[in-house]
Write an enzyme that holds these catalytic residues in place. Structure first.
Site, PDB file in Angstrom:
ATOM      1  N   GLN A   7       0.825  -1.217   0.000  1.00  0.00           N
ATOM      2  CA  GLN A   7       0.000   0.000   0.000  1.00  0.00           C
ATOM      3  C   GLN A   7       0.859   1.267   0.000  1.00  0.00           C
ATOM      4  O   GLN A   7       0.621   2.190  -0.783  1.00  0.00           O
ATOM      5  CB  GLN A   7      -0.928   0.018   1.216  1.00  0.00           C
ATOM      6  CG  GLN A   7      -1.799   1.280   1.276  1.00  0.00           C
ATOM      7  CD  GLN A   7      -2.678   1.336   2.518  1.00  0.00           C
ATOM      8  OE1 GLN A   7      -3.033   0.307   3.075  1.00  0.00           O
ATOM      9  NE2 GLN A   7      -3.024   2.523   2.957  1.00  0.00           N
ATOM     10  N   GLY A  11       7.689  -9.993   0.517  1.00  0.00           N
ATOM     11  CA  GLY A  11       7.365  -9.346  -0.758  1.00  0.00           C
ATOM     12  C   GLY A  11       8.039 -10.042  -1.932  1.00  0.00           C
ATOM     13  O   GLY A  11       7.442 -10.233  -2.995  1.00  0.00           O
ATOM     14  N   ASP A  12       9.295 -10.458  -1.728  1.00  0.00           N
ATOM     15  CA  ASP A  12      10.049 -11.163  -2.765  1.00  0.00           C
ATOM     16  C   ASP A  12       9.386 -12.499  -3.085  1.00  0.00           C
ATOM     17  O   ASP A  12       9.251 -12.887  -4.250  1.00  0.00           O
ATOM     18  CB  ASP A  12      11.484 -11.423  -2.304  1.00  0.00           C
ATOM     19  CG  ASP A  12      12.137 -10.182  -1.728  1.00  0.00           C
ATOM     20  OD1 ASP A  12      12.896  -9.528  -2.454  1.00  0.00           O
ATOM     21  OD2 ASP A  12      11.877  -9.855  -0.553  1.00  0.00           O
TER      22      ASP A  12
END
Length: 285
Positions: A124, A207-208
């Site tokens: 976000q 995230g990766d």
């Protein structure tokens, strides 16, 4: 990605002793010349034939700009190449957003990288940075995703947000939007919401993992963002639950797990990554 059947040529953007969630780290940040040299080696052997390019954590603006040149060159020789970009810039902690890469990377991502990307996976805070708009409601999030589509990418997934989840406070919302142009030129958008249980710990590398699995599952389900996201988020849940269980066991009762104990249990989760049991469902919006 390799476990899911992809041949991968890995190029490091940084060569660090460990991730930056630890108190200390040592190592080198690669610049554009060093990236160019590595890419040149691949090119001289004529093995630079790719279906996908995936980029994540980067700390150098020249390196990032060189990525754009390489992606454009690869797209010239394969017009079907898909560039998946995880615009790693920062995150929110206790409601406050901050960048953990140099601030001068933002304009490069916004003006050069995102326009050549096909799939982007910002959180976000990163989506807000890229568009210059704050997100307070799901409606605003969808508007921000439309702005991101307008910048170039066909698929936008906001991987995590602090929006209120319909299922309650113990859930984290991810939102996905896939826009494709039909043969007659009209645009069609599929939008989904995924709510997954919150895990009370700070993990590094989620995230990766998300971006890599989304690449794999959108490859396997090219026209079904709902299924691709369900498999991606379900696999994430399996990995995080295994990691927190293991971290708590190592830390001992009443102790807070440290960075080393919270390293993602990737190898131990091989089966869940290859064939995730769907434990998180997506809602079509």
């Amino acid at each position: 990605l390799q476990v899911l059947g992809f041949e991968v040529d890995t190029v490091n953007s940084v060569q660090f002793s460990n991730h930056t969630g630890y108190a200390h780290w040592k190592g080198q940040v690669l610049n554009s010349d060093e990236l160019h040299e590595l890419y040149d080696g691949l090119k001289l052997n004529n093995v630079n034939q790719y279906d996908y390019v995936l980029t994540g954590y980067t700390r150098d603006t020249s390196f990032l700009a060189m990525v754009v040149d390489i992606v454009q060159e690869l797209k010239q020789q394969n017009s079907n190449l898909v560039y998946v970009c995880d615009p790693v810039m920062g995150d929110k902690w206790n409601g406050e957003g901050s960048m953990y890469v140099p601030k001068d990377l933002l304009p490069v991502y916004r003006d050069k990288v995102v326009p050549v990307a096909d799939i982007i996976t910002p959180n976000q805070f990163e989506a807000e940075l890229l568009t210059g708009r704050k997100i307070h409601t799901e409606k605003e999030a969808l508007e921000v995703m439309d702005m991101l589509h307008a910048m170039g990418p066909e698929t936008v997934v906001i991987t995590s947000s602090d929006l209120q989840a319909p299922l309650g406070n113990d859930y984290l919302i991810a939102l996905g939007s896939h826009r494709k142009t039909k043969a007659d030129g009209t645009k069609m958008t599929q939008r989904i919401r995924v709510e997954s249980p919150k895990v009370d710990a700070v993990f590094v590398g989620t995230g990766d993992l998300f971006a890599a699995m989304l690449l794999a599952w959108t490859h396997k389900h090219p026209n079904n963002l709902k299924v691709a996201c369900e498999k991606t988020v379900s696999a994430m849940q399996h990995v995080l639950q295994r990691t927190i269980k293991s971290a708590k066991a190592q830390a001992g009762e009443g102790n807070k797990p440290n960075s080393a104990q919270l390293e993602l249990r990737m190898v131990q989760s091989k089966n869940d990554i290859e064939n995730p049991e769907i434990i998180v469902k997506a809602t079509v919006l």
